[in-house]
Write a protein that holds these residues in place. Structure first.
Motif, PDB file in Angstrom:
ATOM      1  N   GLY A 111      -6.226  -0.902  11.857  1.00  0.00           N
ATOM      2  CA  GLY A 111      -6.630  -1.469  11.615  1.00  0.00           C
ATOM      3  C   GLY A 111      -7.817  -0.980  10.365  1.00  0.00           C
ATOM      4  O   GLY A 111      -7.828  -1.975   9.560  1.00  0.00           O
ATOM      5  N   ILE A 112      -8.280   0.107  10.361  1.00  0.00           N
ATOM      6  CA  ILE A 112      -9.151   0.260   9.260  1.00  0.00           C
ATOM      7  C   ILE A 112      -8.431   0.626   7.355  1.00  0.00           C
ATOM      8  O   ILE A 112      -9.270   0.012   6.674  1.00  0.00           O
ATOM      9  N   GLN A 113      -6.920   0.781   7.736  1.00  0.00           N
ATOM     10  CA  GLN A 113      -6.733   0.870   6.347  1.00  0.00           C
ATOM     11  C   GLN A 113      -6.118  -0.765   6.926  1.00  0.00           C
ATOM     12  O   GLN A 113      -5.860  -0.552   5.041  1.00  0.00           O
ATOM     13  N   ALA A 114      -5.841  -0.980   7.298  1.00  0.00           N
ATOM     14  CA  ALA A 114      -5.633  -2.566   6.747  1.00  0.00           C
ATOM     15  C   ALA A 114      -6.647  -3.450   6.530  1.00  0.00           C
ATOM     16  O   ALA A 114      -6.381  -4.115   5.392  1.00  0.00           O
ATOM     17  N   VAL A 115      -8.288  -3.874   7.202  1.00  0.00           N
ATOM     18  CA  VAL A 115      -8.683  -4.002   6.194  1.00  0.00           C
ATOM     19  C   VAL A 115      -9.041  -3.392   4.953  1.00  0.00           C
ATOM     20  O   VAL A 115      -9.482  -5.134   3.802  1.00  0.00           O
ATOM     21  N   ALA A 116      -8.807  -2.275   4.359  1.00  0.00           N
ATOM     22  CA  ALA A 116      -8.610  -2.199   2.611  1.00  0.00           C
ATOM     23  C   ALA A 116      -7.587  -3.287   2.245  1.00  0.00           C
ATOM     24  O   ALA A 116      -8.109  -3.134   1.060  1.00  0.00           O
ATOM     25  N   ARG A 117      -6.623  -2.956   2.761  1.00  0.00           N
ATOM     26  CA  ARG A 117      -5.462  -3.236   2.028  1.00  0.00           C
ATOM     27  C   ARG A 117      -5.488  -4.911   1.912  1.00  0.00           C
ATOM     28  O   ARG A 117      -5.596  -5.533   1.260  1.00  0.00           O
ATOM     29  N   ILE A 118      -6.633  -5.813   2.806  1.00  0.00           N
ATOM     30  CA  ILE A 118      -6.417  -7.224   3.009  1.00  0.00           C
ATOM     31  C   ILE A 118      -7.260  -7.658   1.725  1.00  0.00           C
ATOM     32  O   ILE A 118      -7.403  -8.519   1.302  1.00  0.00           O
ATOM     33  N   LEU A 119      -8.767  -6.659   1.588  1.00  0.00           N
ATOM     34  CA  LEU A 119      -9.512  -6.870   0.502  1.00  0.00           C
ATOM     35  C   LEU A 119      -8.714  -6.825  -0.713  1.00  0.00           C
ATOM     36  O   LEU A 119      -9.239  -8.549  -1.577  1.00  0.00           O
ATOM     37  N   GLU A 121      -5.686  -7.256  -1.413  1.00  0.00           N
ATOM     38  CA  GLU A 121      -5.072  -8.154  -1.211  1.00  0.00           C
ATOM     39  C   GLU A 121      -4.907  -9.357  -2.142  1.00  0.00           C
ATOM     40  O   GLU A 121      -4.480 -10.749  -2.459  1.00  0.00           O
ATOM     41  N   SER A 122      -5.652 -10.263  -0.613  1.00  0.00           N
ATOM     42  CA  SER A 122      -6.982 -11.180  -1.644  1.00  0.00           C
ATOM     43  C   SER A 122      -7.053 -11.700  -2.467  1.00  0.00           C
ATOM     44  O   SER A 122      -7.305 -12.673  -2.845  1.00  0.00           O
ATOM     45  N   GLY A 123      -8.232 -10.226  -3.078  1.00  0.00           N
ATOM     46  CA  GLY A 123      -8.173 -10.871  -3.852  1.00  0.00           C
ATOM     47  C   GLY A 123     -10.434 -11.527  -3.782  1.00  0.00           C
ATOM     48  O   GLY A 123     -10.643 -11.184  -4.498  1.00  0.00           O
ATOM     49  N   ALA A 124     -10.567 -11.029  -2.266  1.00  0.00           N
ATOM     50  CA  ALA A 124     -11.541 -11.663  -1.636  1.00  0.00           C
ATOM     51  C   ALA A 124     -12.575 -10.937  -2.141  1.00  0.00           C
ATOM     52  O   ALA A 124     -12.159  -9.300  -2.453  1.00  0.00           O
ATOM     53  N   PRO A 125     -14.052 -11.262  -1.990  1.00  0.00           N
ATOM     54  CA  PRO A 125     -15.119 -10.015  -2.789  1.00  0.00           C
ATOM     55  C   PRO A 125     -15.243  -9.106  -1.437  1.00  0.00           C
ATOM     56  O   PRO A 125     -15.833  -8.191  -1.277  1.00  0.00           O
ATOM     57  N   MET A 126     -14.727  -9.709   0.067  1.00  0.00           N
ATOM     58  CA  MET A 126     -14.969  -9.405   1.432  1.00  0.00           C
ATOM     59  C   MET A 126     -13.975  -9.381   2.639  1.00  0.00           C
ATOM     60  O   MET A 126     -13.301 -10.079   2.083  1.00  0.00           O
ATOM     61  N   ALA A 127     -13.958  -8.766   2.760  1.00  0.00           N
ATOM     62  CA  ALA A 127     -12.597  -8.498   4.295  1.00  0.00           C
ATOM     63  C   ALA A 127     -12.881  -8.282   5.479  1.00  0.00           C
ATOM     64  O   ALA A 127     -13.860  -7.594   5.573  1.00  0.00           O
ATOM     65  N   THR A 128     -12.165  -9.452   6.791  1.00  0.00           N
ATOM     66  CA  THR A 128     -12.842  -8.178   8.082  1.00  0.00           C
ATOM     67  C   THR A 128     -11.477  -8.430   9.200  1.00  0.00           C
ATOM     68  O   THR A 128     -10.395  -9.153   8.185  1.00  0.00           O
ATOM     69  N   ALA A 227     -11.285 -13.199   3.266  1.00  0.00           N
ATOM     70  CA  ALA A 227     -10.345 -12.883   3.455  1.00  0.00           C
ATOM     71  C   ALA A 227     -10.410 -12.446   5.612  1.00  0.00           C
ATOM     72  O   ALA A 227     -11.532 -10.633   5.510  1.00  0.00           O
ATOM     73  N   VAL A 228      -9.695 -13.082   5.936  1.00  0.00           N
ATOM     74  CA  VAL A 228      -9.411 -12.198   7.355  1.00  0.00           C
ATOM     75  C   VAL A 228      -8.205 -12.046   7.413  1.00  0.00           C
ATOM     76  O   VAL A 228      -6.669 -13.136   7.770  1.00  0.00           O
ATOM     77  N   GLY A 229      -7.368 -11.129   8.438  1.00  0.00           N
ATOM     78  CA  GLY A 229      -6.611 -10.596   8.661  1.00  0.00           C
ATOM     79  C   GLY A 229      -6.168 -10.246   9.771  1.00  0.00           C
ATOM     80  O   GLY A 229      -7.756  -9.899  10.814  1.00  0.00           O
ATOM     81  N   ILE A 230      -5.502 -10.756  11.244  1.00  0.00           N
ATOM     82  CA  ILE A 230      -5.061 -10.289  11.996  1.00  0.00           C
ATOM     83  C   ILE A 230      -4.828  -8.634  12.531  1.00  0.00           C
ATOM     84  O   ILE A 230      -4.067  -8.241  11.459  1.00  0.00           O
ATOM     85  N   THR A 231      -5.625  -8.088  12.635  1.00  0.00           N
ATOM     86  CA  THR A 231      -5.877  -6.941  13.167  1.00  0.00           C
ATOM     87  C   THR A 231      -3.830  -6.595  14.085  1.00  0.00           C
ATOM     88  O   THR A 231      -3.618  -6.801  14.982  1.00  0.00           O
ATOM     89  N   PRO A 234      -4.833  -2.853  18.495  1.00  0.00           N
ATOM     90  CA  PRO A 234      -5.845  -3.394  19.402  1.00  0.00           C
ATOM     91  C   PRO A 234      -6.927  -2.819  19.117  1.00  0.00           C
ATOM     92  O   PRO A 234      -7.069  -1.704  18.780  1.00  0.00           O
ATOM     93  N   PHE A 235      -8.039  -3.361  18.856  1.00  0.00           N
ATOM     94  CA  PHE A 235     -10.262  -2.649  18.309  1.00  0.00           C
ATOM     95  C   PHE A 235     -10.278  -2.481  20.536  1.00  0.00           C
ATOM     96  O   PHE A 235     -10.760  -3.629  20.523  1.00  0.00           O
ATOM     97  N   PRO A 236     -10.004  -1.301  21.047  1.00  0.00           N
ATOM     98  CA  PRO A 236     -11.155  -0.930  21.990  1.00  0.00           C
ATOM     99  C   PRO A 236     -11.984  -1.566  21.949  1.00  0.00           C
ATOM    100  O   PRO A 236     -12.680  -0.991  21.253  1.00  0.00           O
TER     101      PRO A 236
END
Length: 264
Positions: A111-119, A121-128, A227-231, A234-236
């Motif tokens: 999940g930590i890696q994914a949010v960096a990738r989404i940022l 790839e999307s070109g958005a200034p922020m991702a979650t 930008a929003v990606g699906i994790t 799961p995040f406990p």
């Protein structure tokens, strides 16, 4: 796309109101902040910094391979604290910064890696990240933040209220989720370039942010994309109360128990 080069910044505030001394509360005999830092290291971050407000947090991290940025005790938000951390670390404006909350001792590396990738790839200034809402109870829980996103994957709105509202279905039954709904629960991990982190911290709080007590609404209200990606995993639940802490202790004890089927 491969995971981009990124750093992780972890805000750690000692004077938590609901769980005093939260970063130093013990889980399996070690401070919670150490567990969180290890998750960041496991994700392959180039650098991990804990943005602390108390020297006892720095002492707890000695020898861990994690650097500590001693920040002001007067910050009103974690974003303000991380902006100071970015300045202390000397990160250039284009550095990808993942904001991992200091109460997430079980955050999955994927999940930590994914949010960096989404940022990136999307070109958005922020991702979650987000995850599907699994029950009506969660949808109606004001402590579970919901969001809706556009077809592009960008966030349209975040709210503590049930969102979106299934008018016809909920008119007759609010005890279950209608099939096939787009309900998403927000996961409080963010990525941004260090330059936008500084911009975000300098923005005045927005009206929507103040109404909902959700800092990310400041970004949307100012007209910026999130930008929003699906994790991918799961995040406990994080640790915010004494009950959460006890649950986390039991969770980790079960993972470490050789007599259980779960693996560490």
């Amino acid at each position: 796309m491969n995971t981009p080069d990124f750093v992780v910044a972890i805000p750690a505030r000692f004077a938590s109101t609901r769980l005093p001394g939260k970063p130093l509360q013990l889980i399996a005999g070690e401070p919670m902040i150490l567990h969180v830092a290890r998750r960041a290291l496991a994700a392959g971050a180039r650098e991990v910094r804990v943005a602390a407000d108390d020297p006892r947090i720095a002492e707890a991290l000695e020898g861990s391979g994690v650097r500590v940025a001693m920040t002001s005790t007067s910050h009103q938000s974690g974003t303000d604290r991380l902006a100071e951390c970015a300045d202390i670390a000397g990160w250039d404006d284009d550095v990808v910064v993942v904001n991992l909350q200091g109460d997430e001792p079980f955050a999955p590396a994927a999940g930590i890696q994914a949010v960096a990738r989404i940022l990136v790839e999307s070109g958005a200034p922020m991702a979650t990240l987000a995850t599907p809402v699994e029950s009506a109870e969660a949808l109606f829980d004001p402590n579970a933040v919901k969001l809706v996103r556009a077809a592009s994957g960008d966030a349209m709105y975040f709210s503590r209220a049930p969102l979106p509202w299934a008018r016809d279905a909920f008119a007759s039954d609010r005890g279950r989720l209608p099939a096939g709904g787009p309900w998403l629960r927000h996961i409080g991990i963010y990525a941004y370039r260090a330059g936008f982190l500084r911009t975000f911290a300098a923005m005045p709080p927005g009206q929507l942010e103040q109404l909902e007590a959700l800092e990310q609404l400041r970004v949307l209200e100012a007209g910026h994309r999130i930008a929003v990606g699906i994790t991918p995993q799961p995040f406990p639940p994080g640790v915010d109360t004494p009950a959460d802490l006890e649950r986390a202790r039991k969770h980790l004890a079960a993972r470490l128990d050789p007599d259980t089927e779960q693996q560490p």
